[in-house]
Design an enzyme around this catalytic site. Structure first.
Site, short mmCIF file in Angstrom:
data_model
loop_
_atom_site.label_atom_id
_atom_site.label_comp_id
_atom_site.label_asym_id
_atom_site.label_seq_id
_atom_site.Cartn_x
_atom_site.Cartn_y
_atom_site.Cartn_z
N TYR A 115 -44.65 37.87 23.55
CA TYR A 115 -44.30 38.67 24.73
C TYR A 115 -44.42 40.16 24.44
CZ TYR A 115 -41.50 40.95 28.31
OH TYR A 115 -41.07 41.79 29.31
N LYS B 210 -47.02 42.95 26.16
CA LYS B 210 -46.59 44.13 26.90
C LYS B 210 -47.10 45.42 26.25
CE LYS B 210 -44.60 42.10 30.29
NZ LYS B 210 -45.13 42.21 31.67
#
Length: 266
Positions: A156, A160
């Site tokens: 994750y 990002k």
């Protein structure tokens, strides 16, 4: 910058930050195209917004961006409505709080598809119209985690970091135009994201989505290329500039290790 009578496409609009973007932009007189997997929640939101704001319209396009050719389907659906997108808000995405090998790799494949591939393709297909009009722009929802590695959220965090880098690069290509791209970097926020990520929020200060979105729209109007939600999150983002990368890794790991492993039952 005015959104009045402009058409804004919002992905992941059924809850959390995406839903709040819809609420606040409707108040500003924007017409909305909202998409997510949850058709019932989208229809309910659309009905509520149109009842509260008689000067706007809201179109609902139920769609799973993880499906093959979903972006092409979304683009052709909007074209079939004889509409064009003035502003795009790439909000759809998800994460998982866990030790890397504790989650099936298929989950990570989906995460990368949604957080990176779909966001990039949506930008690719809708940006040409904005450039032709020399107006409009894109807000890509990144994360405070874009600024440092995230142990226990490894994939994750990396996805990002891509969103932040990608957004800033596009903003650089568009410096001489009236089209603007910005990365929104929130911290922990009141939304379904934390529940879906299997996060232990008992010791977290969750920022209201309304504050995240109002700050984002204000920053976008000022043509900021990125914005971090909240003063504390901004200070956290500075840690990698102050200490070594190894120290940063140790700090972040210690923040999440106990709560994540406890949640996993390890």
């Amino acid at each position: 910058m005015s959104f009045r009578d402009k058409t804004v496409l919002i992905t992941g609009a059924s809850s959390g930050i995406g839903r709040e973007f819809a609420v606040q932009l409707a108040k500003q007189g924007a017409n909305l195209i909202i998409t997510a997997r949850s058709e019932g929640e989208l229809e309910s939101l659309a009905a509520s917004l149109q009842a509260s704001h008689s000067n706007i319209w809201v179109k609902v396009v139920p769609l799973d961006l993880l499906q093959a050719d979903s972006v092409k389907t979304l683009y052709s659906t909007i074209e079939s409505m004889n509409l064009s997108v003035d502003y795009l808000i790439n909000n759809a995405g998800f994460g998982k709080f866990c030790e890397f090998t504790a989650e099936g790799f298929d989950t990570y494949q989906k995460m990368l598809t949604l957080n990176i591939n779909a966001l990039s393709e949506l930008s690719y297909v809708f940006l040409p119209h904005m450039k032709a009009q020399n107006a409009g722009g894109i807000i890509n929802v990144a994360s405070i985690g874009s600024f440092q590695p995230l142990p226990y959220q490894a994939v994750y965090g990396a996805s990002k970091a891509y969103v932040l880098s990608f957004s800033e690069a596009l903003s650089g290509e568009l410096l001489d135009s009236n089209v603007h791209v910005m990365a929104l970097c929130p911290g922990t926020t009141e939304s379904n994201f934390m529940t879906n990520a299997n996060a232990d929020t008992s010791k977290m200060n969750l920022m209201p989505a309304s504050e995240v979105v109002s700050g984002a729209l204000s920053a976008f109007a000022k043509r900021r290329h990125y914005v971090i939600s909240g003063r504390i999150n901004y200070l956290v983002s500075l840690v990698p500039r102050i200490v070594t990368r190894l120290k940063t890794i140790k700090i972040v790991a210690s923040m999440f290790k106990e709560s994540v492993l406890k949640k996993q039952g390890a």
